[in-house]
Design a protein around this motif. Structure first.
Motif, PDB file in Angstrom:
ATOM      1  N   LEU A 239      80.758  78.986  21.859  1.00 23.96           N
ATOM      2  CA  LEU A 239      80.035  78.285  20.796  1.00 23.96           C
ATOM      3  C   LEU A 239      80.934  77.257  20.109  1.00 23.96           C
ATOM      4  N   LEU A 240      82.179  77.637  19.885  1.00 25.83           N
ATOM      5  CA  LEU A 240      83.112  76.709  19.240  1.00 25.83           C
ATOM      6  C   LEU A 240      83.441  75.531  20.146  1.00 25.83           C
ATOM      7  N   ASP A 241      83.522  75.777  21.439  1.00 21.46           N
ATOM      8  CA  ASP A 241      83.770  74.686  22.379  1.00 21.46           C
ATOM      9  C   ASP A 241      82.628  73.679  22.324  1.00 21.46           C
ATOM     10  N   SER A 242      81.416  74.194  22.253  1.00 20.49           N
ATOM     11  CA  SER A 242      80.253  73.314  22.138  1.00 20.49           C
ATOM     12  C   SER A 242      80.267  72.556  20.814  1.00 20.49           C
ATOM     13  N   ALA A 243      80.584  73.267  19.736  1.00 22.36           N
ATOM     14  CA  ALA A 243      80.632  72.618  18.419  1.00 22.36           C
ATOM     15  C   ALA A 243      81.685  71.517  18.395  1.00 22.36           C
ATOM     16  N   ASN A 244      82.801  71.779  19.020  1.00 22.56           N
ATOM     17  CA  ASN A 244      83.868  70.780  19.077  1.00 22.56           C
ATOM     18  C   ASN A 244      83.399  69.522  19.797  1.00 22.56           C
ATOM     19  N   SER A 245      82.727  69.710  20.923  1.00 18.60           N
ATOM     20  CA  SER A 245      82.202  68.573  21.682  1.00 18.60           C
ATOM     21  C   SER A 245      81.192  67.785  20.847  1.00 18.60           C
ATOM     22  N   GLU A 246      80.308  68.506  20.161  1.00 18.40           N
ATOM     23  CA  GLU A 246      79.302  67.851  19.331  1.00 18.40           C
ATOM     24  C   GLU A 246      79.956  67.059  18.196  1.00 18.40           C
ATOM     25  N   TYR A 247      80.971  67.649  17.594  1.00 18.82           N
ATOM     26  CA  TYR A 247      81.622  66.985  16.467  1.00 18.82           C
ATOM     27  C   TYR A 247      82.317  65.703  16.919  1.00 18.82           C
ATOM     28  N   HIS A 248      82.943  65.741  18.073  1.00 21.68           N
ATOM     29  CA  HIS A 248      83.565  64.531  18.619  1.00 21.68           C
ATOM     30  C   HIS A 248      82.509  63.440  18.806  1.00 21.68           C
ATOM     31  N   ALA A 249      81.322  63.830  19.272  1.00 23.96           N
ATOM     32  CA  ALA A 249      80.258  62.856  19.497  1.00 23.96           C
ATOM     33  C   ALA A 249      79.669  62.331  18.190  1.00 23.96           C
ATOM     34  N   ALA A 250      79.842  63.098  17.110  1.00 18.01           N
ATOM     35  CA  ALA A 250      79.232  62.726  15.827  1.00 18.01           C
ATOM     36  C   ALA A 250      80.056  61.727  15.028  1.00 18.01           C
ATOM     37  N   ILE A 251      81.360  61.669  15.309  1.00 20.77           N
ATOM     38  CA  ILE A 251      82.268  60.895  14.463  1.00 20.77           C
ATOM     39  C   ILE A 251      82.724  59.608  15.144  1.00 20.77           C
ATOM     40  N   ALA A 252      82.744  58.547  14.361  1.00 18.22           N
ATOM     41  CA  ALA A 252      83.295  57.268  14.827  1.00 18.22           C
ATOM     42  C   ALA A 252      83.965  56.585  13.637  1.00 18.22           C
ATOM     43  N   ASN A 253      85.245  56.267  13.809  1.00 18.67           N
ATOM     44  CA  ASN A 253      86.004  55.587  12.747  1.00 18.67           C
ATOM     45  C   ASN A 253      85.967  56.344  11.429  1.00 18.67           C
ATOM     46  N   GLY A 254      86.060  57.657  11.532  1.00 14.36           N
ATOM     47  CA  GLY A 254      86.118  58.477  10.331  1.00 14.36           C
ATOM     48  C   GLY A 254      84.788  58.709   9.647  1.00 14.36           C
ATOM     49  N   LYS A 255      83.716  58.170  10.226  1.00 19.44           N
ATOM     50  CA  LYS A 255      82.400  58.319   9.621  1.00 19.44           C
ATOM     51  C   LYS A 255      81.477  59.116  10.547  1.00 19.44           C
ATOM     52  N   ILE A 256      80.504  59.786   9.957  1.00 13.70           N
ATOM     53  CA  ILE A 256      79.526  60.548  10.738  1.00 13.70           C
ATOM     54  C   ILE A 256      78.410  59.597  11.134  1.00 13.70           C
ATOM     55  N   THR A 257      78.460  59.148  12.365  1.00 17.75           N
ATOM     56  CA  THR A 257      77.499  58.163  12.851  1.00 17.75           C
ATOM     57  C   THR A 257      76.336  58.796  13.612  1.00 17.75           C
ATOM     58  N   ALA A 258      76.458  60.070  13.943  1.00 15.97           N
ATOM     59  CA  ALA A 258      75.392  60.766  14.678  1.00 15.97           C
ATOM     60  C   ALA A 258      75.074  62.071  13.937  1.00 15.97           C
ATOM     61  N   PRO A 259      74.168  62.026  12.973  1.00 20.47           N
ATOM     62  CA  PRO A 259      73.867  63.210  12.154  1.00 20.47           C
ATOM     63  C   PRO A 259      73.399  64.421  12.962  1.00 20.47           C
ATOM     64  N   ILE A 260      72.647  64.181  14.022  1.00 19.38           N
ATOM     65  CA  ILE A 260      72.151  65.305  14.819  1.00 19.38           C
ATOM     66  C   ILE A 260      73.310  66.098  15.407  1.00 19.38           C
ATOM     67  N   GLU A 261      74.303  65.391  15.928  1.00 21.97           N
ATOM     68  CA  GLU A 261      75.448  66.074  16.520  1.00 21.97           C
ATOM     69  C   GLU A 261      76.261  66.805  15.443  1.00 21.97           C
ATOM     70  N   TYR A 262      76.387  66.201  14.283  1.00 20.81           N
ATOM     71  CA  TYR A 262      77.049  66.870  13.151  1.00 20.81           C
ATOM     72  C   TYR A 262      76.321  68.172  12.837  1.00 20.81           C
ATOM     73  N   GLN A 263      74.999  68.108  12.777  1.00 26.30           N
ATOM     74  CA  GLN A 263      74.209  69.291  12.446  1.00 26.30           C
ATOM     75  C   GLN A 263      74.260  70.335  13.555  1.00 26.30           C
TER      76      GLN A 263
END
Length: 345
Positions: A239-263
């Motif tokens: 689960l943490l591996d998946s969360a890590n992947s999602e979080y990487h996809a959610a962030i760009a330049n220090g900002k959360i650009t993909a809210p779904i992936e953050y969630q």
């Protein structure tokens, strides 16, 4: 915005050596290999489900979107997961280049992780795979509930849809094997109701039914197995591996650009933390230092997602999240190693 990010599982790198003679090197995007399962997996044809048993090879013909997110996060190519999915089938990994999904230069960065073969799981590895998929469903539904409670049905919709659109099909065979009552209909009903009448009083009832269905499917595994630290830690790390992947996809330049992936990542981490609470006393007894490191890492991880609605600025950069996940994986392995040694005495 993209659809569900759903990880297919990544344990026991050593057990699928038959797929490749290459070994992946841990990096910020690809943490060290998680807890190995003693069961051996078998390489088979390209048909069927994706190869869930390894971080080393991801089956681009069958992997669900969130596992493909690992390529998207590493290469920094927006919507790459969907593009890979849309250009199936692939006769070889190199087809990613010939079909102009990615460039040769990009392919060279991930080629050791790309596969077109399937892995069949057996024994405990199969059970971990099963519970981890259901854990992803739980994570999605937990964050959906938060958003519904905050009167944000539009934001909740994807997280209600993902379990049925992406995960259910991948776990359906195992559900049937374990004689779990079909609950796809329940999930679809909830999804349709939230889309059409989010304020309907039936939403609460249908949501409770959906959660009960997932919990019932999890209960198909014996409680004695689910409460064993060695087993639970494998699920937690998936689960943490998946969360890590999602979080990487959610962030760009220090900002959360993909809210779904953050969630998505929030839901997965919070459910993983719940699972850890259930075994923490056993882990502390087995290895007090490992428990202390895991517990502290979870405390830091939970701060990354202060609320279901993303903050304007990311609390931590993706690499910091990766380090915390890696710390939990490494200390989990210590607990399992001690447990195995004790069992052999």
């Amino acid at each position: 915005m993209r659809k569900l990010r759903y990880i297919c599982l990544s344990f026991a790198t050593a057990v699928i050596i038959s797929l490749s003679s290459c070994s992946s090197t841990p990096t910020a995007e690809n943490p060290s290999a998680p807890i190995a399962s003693p069961q051996v997996t078998e390489a088979v044809s390209n048909n069927g489900h994706s190869g869930h048993a390894s971080k080393e090879k991801i089956n681009i013909n069958t992997a669900i979107l969130s596992e493909l997110d690992k390529f998207e996060g590493k290469l920094g190519v927006p919507a790459l997961s969907n593009k890979i999915q849309a250009n199936r089938p692939y006769g070889s990994p190199e087809d990613l280049v010939t079909k102009k999904v990615i460039t040769q230069e990009q392919f060279d960065q991930i080629k050791d992780q790309v596969g077109v073969q399937e892995v069949v799981l057996t024994g405990e590895a199969k059970d971990v795979d099963y519970m981890s998929k259901l854990g992803l469903m739980k994570g999605h539904l937990l964050v959906a509930k938060e958003l519904l409670d905050q009167n944000q049905p539009k934001q909740a919709e994807p997280h209600i849809g993902h379990p049925v659109e992406e995960i259910y099909v991948d776990v359906e065979d195992q559900l049937n094997e374990r004689k779990v009552k079909e609950f796809k209909t329940t999930l679809v009903s909830l999804q349709d109701l939230v889309k059409s009448s989010p304020k309907d009083s039936k939403v609460k009832t249908n949501f409770a039914s959906s959660m009960q269905s997932v919990d019932g499917a999890i209960a198909a595994l014996p409680e004695t197995q689910r409460s064993k630290p060695g087993f639970a830690l494998q699920v937690i790390n998936e689960l943490l591996d998946s969360a890590n992947s999602e979080y990487h996809a959610a962030i760009a330049n220090g900002k959360i650009t993909a809210p779904i992936e953050y969630q998505d990542s929030r839901g997965f981490v919070f459910y993983a933390n719940d699972l850890y609470k259930g075994i923490s006393s056993q882990v502390a007894q087995a290895d007090a230092e490992a428990h202390k490191a895991i517990d502290a890492s979870f405390a830091e991880l939970l701060k990354v997602w202060p609320a279901a609605i993303p903050p304007a600025k990311a609390v931590k950069i993706p690499n910091d999240v990766t380090k915390l996940v890696k710390t939990i994986e490494e200390n989990s392995q210590k607990v399992v190693d001690k447990s195995n040694t004790k069992a052999q005495l």
